[in-house]
Scaffold this motif. Structure first.
Motif, PDB file in Angstrom:
ATOM      1  N   ASP A   1       0.790  -1.220   0.000  1.00 11.77           N
ATOM      2  CA  ASP A   1       0.000   0.000   0.000  1.00 11.77           C
ATOM      3  C   ASP A   1       0.828   1.278   0.000  1.00 11.77           C
ATOM      4  OD1 ASP A   1      -2.289  -1.461  -0.027  1.00 11.77           O
ATOM      5  OD2 ASP A   1      -2.445  -1.559   2.169  1.00 11.77           O
ATOM      6  N   THR A   2       2.092   1.170   0.424  1.00 13.53           N
ATOM      7  CA  THR A   2       2.888   2.392   0.520  1.00 13.53           C
ATOM      8  C   THR A   2       3.591   2.735  -0.789  1.00 13.53           C
ATOM      9  OG1 THR A   2       4.773   1.119   1.328  1.00 13.53           O
ATOM     10  CG2 THR A   2       3.268   2.039   2.978  1.00 13.53           C
ATOM     11  N   ALA A   3       3.509   1.879  -1.782  1.00  9.98           N
ATOM     12  CA  ALA A   3       4.217   2.110  -3.037  1.00  9.98           C
ATOM     13  C   ALA A   3       3.512   3.182  -3.862  1.00  9.98           C
ATOM     14  CB  ALA A   3       4.296   0.809  -3.837  1.00  9.98           C
TER      15      ALA A   3
ATOM     16  N   LEU B   1      10.719  -6.001  -7.086  1.00  9.99           N
ATOM     17  CA  LEU B   1       9.999  -4.734  -7.246  1.00  9.99           C
ATOM     18  C   LEU B   1       9.251  -4.247  -6.007  1.00  9.99           C
ATOM     19  CD1 LEU B   1       8.471  -5.520 -10.754  1.00  9.99           C
ATOM     20  CD2 LEU B   1      10.345  -3.914 -10.280  1.00  9.99           C
ATOM     21  N   SER B   2       8.971  -5.149  -5.060  1.00 11.09           N
ATOM     22  CA  SER B   2       8.046  -4.794  -3.980  1.00 11.09           C
ATOM     23  C   SER B   2       8.581  -3.727  -3.028  1.00 11.09           C
ATOM     24  CB  SER B   2       7.670  -6.054  -3.186  1.00 11.09           C
ATOM     25  OG  SER B   2       8.813  -6.670  -2.639  1.00 11.09           O
ATOM     26  N   ASP B   3       9.895  -3.537  -2.966  1.00  9.68           N
ATOM     27  CA  ASP B   3      10.433  -2.485  -2.100  1.00  9.68           C
ATOM     28  C   ASP B   3      10.096  -1.086  -2.619  1.00  9.68           C
ATOM     29  OD1 ASP B   3      11.462  -4.294  -0.373  1.00  9.68           O
ATOM     30  OD2 ASP B   3      13.533  -4.184  -1.135  1.00  9.68           O
ATOM     31  N   ALA B   4       9.919  -0.970  -3.934  1.00 12.68           N
ATOM     32  CA  ALA B   4       9.706   0.355  -4.531  1.00 12.68           C
ATOM     33  C   ALA B   4       8.283   0.575  -5.048  1.00 12.68           C
ATOM     34  CB  ALA B   4      10.688   0.563  -5.678  1.00 12.68           C
ATOM     35  N   TYR B   5       7.540  -0.507  -5.294  1.00  7.36           N
ATOM     36  CA  TYR B   5       6.227  -0.370  -5.926  1.00  7.36           C
ATOM     37  C   TYR B   5       5.185  -1.242  -5.249  1.00  7.36           C
ATOM     38  CZ  TYR B   5       9.416   1.218  -9.590  1.00  7.36           C
ATOM     39  OH  TYR B   5      10.411   1.855 -10.277  1.00  7.36           O
ATOM     40  N   LYS B   6       3.927  -0.878  -5.458  1.00  5.61           N
ATOM     41  CA  LYS B   6       2.841  -1.791  -5.112  1.00  5.61           C
ATOM     42  C   LYS B   6       2.792  -2.844  -6.214  1.00  5.61           C
ATOM     43  CE  LYS B   6      -1.289  -0.227  -3.996  1.00  5.61           C
ATOM     44  NZ  LYS B   6      -2.657   0.354  -4.170  1.00  5.61           N
TER      45      LYS B   6
END
Length: 345
Positions: free
Chosen positions: A7-9, A30-35
């Motif tokens: 949710d924070t991406a 990808l999950s560290d930078a995007y939803k």
């Protein structure tokens, strides 16, 4: 595997692959930078792509059962709801022919398996940035274009009102007759964009009156033959005032200015056109213009009641006016009365 949301991406990436291990790898990258949302087949991907908020980019496997990535991409690009979402193919198919097919279907890039995390992150970031910039530029263009359109409409409205003021009228005449014109055009099922263009162009119908001498235009008694010939020249003057610059709005305004005094039976001016040889725009404006003139108070006459004006339109049906348009206009009595109330002098 279920859909994963971070949710924070700031951006949403949809990853489509029928192999859970591949989904895990791309999600981890990808999950560290995007939803990240995932879909295990093309059918699910098409549904997810249409749900709000829509993904900002799609990473799409090519080799999938039932519906391969090429088919999914084709359907995404054919759907107005998803056609603008960038698609990157992620596949082991690295032949030039494979890439060519993907680009022809609307994909923006290819990433070859096994994937390199730095390459995936760099490609996704680049295309998201480009797509975001494109959307911002399109938004700015729409805003600037709207300002230009609004300014153009207001200038045309002002010129139309100027012609009416010179003719000893209030300027509300062009407002009412423009609404009548739009209402009638809509009633007969004309294209919605053309209907709005007609509404914007109608105020220019008598702009040529600016070129008529006051001694003729404002004469309180019947015009003699030379004066009547001069009065008719307002059509010619109107076309000259509108000039030679080509645009859909000005082209339609010139068409109306030139032809709205033509009559269904061919007895009008300046060219004696008859029937459907008279442009539809001019046939509509002729009814709206005459009706409003009849139902408006002038220094030389009282305003007619709507019923009396309708009777006149019926009498002139087939002579001055197109019969089908007269019938359609009279059938809009409730809407006509609302316009009269809203834009009264």
């Amino acid at each position: 595997m279920s859909i994963i949301d971070q949710d924070t991406a700031p951006f949403t990436v949809l990853v489509v692959d029928d192999t859970p291990e591949n989904l895990d790898v791309l999600n981890g990258i990808l999950s560290d930078a995007y939803k990240v949302k995932v879909a295990i087949n093309g059918r699910i991907a098409l549904k997810v792509a249409q749900k709000k908020p829509k993904p900002d980019i799609i990473l799409l496997d090519v080799m999938m059962p039932e519906m391969d990535g090429y088919q999914v991409c084709k359907l995404l690009k054919a759907n107005p709801l998803t056609s603008d979402i960038p698609v990157i193919f992620v596949t082991a198919k690295g032949e030039v022919s494979d890439e060519t097919k993907g680009f022809e279907l609307g994909a923006i890039d290819y990433i070859i398996k096994p994937v390199s995390p730095p390459i995936v992150r760099a490609r996704v970031a680049t295309h998201l940035s480009l797509h975001h910039q494109k959307r911002q530029l399109e938004k700015m263009v729409r805003q600037r274009t709207q300002v230009i359109k609004d300014t153009q409409r207001e200038i045309i409205s002002c010129l139309g009102r100027a012609a009416e003021f010179k003719d000893n009228e209030t300027g509300m005449h062009v407002v009412r007759m423009s609404h009548y014109s739009r209402m009638l055009a809509d009633k007969i099922g004309a294209d919605s964009k053309w209907v709005e263009l007609l509404f914007e162009a109608a105020p220019m119908h008598d702009i040529g009156k600016i070129g008529i001498a006051d001694s003729v235009l404002l004469k309180p008694t019947t015009l003699n033959e030379p004066e009547w010939e001069e009065m008719q020249r307002h059509v010619e003057y109107g076309v000259k005032i509108l000039g030679h610059y080509r645009s859909p709005l000005l082209d339609l305004a010139k068409e109306i200015a030139q032809c709205h005094h033509e009559k269904w039976d061919g007895s009008g001016y300046p060219n004696g056109l008859s029937g459907e040889n008279i442009p539809l725009s001019a046939r509509i404006v002729a009814i709206a213009d005459v009706f409003d003139a009849l139902t408006s108070e002038r220094p030389y006459k009282q305003a007619w009641q709507t019923d009396k004006a309708f009777d006149y339109l019926r009498q002139e049906s087939g002579c001055h006016f197109e019969p089908d348009l007269v019938d359609a206009f009279i059938g809009l009595e409730a809407e006509i009365e609302e316009i009269k109330r809203t834009f009264s002098d």
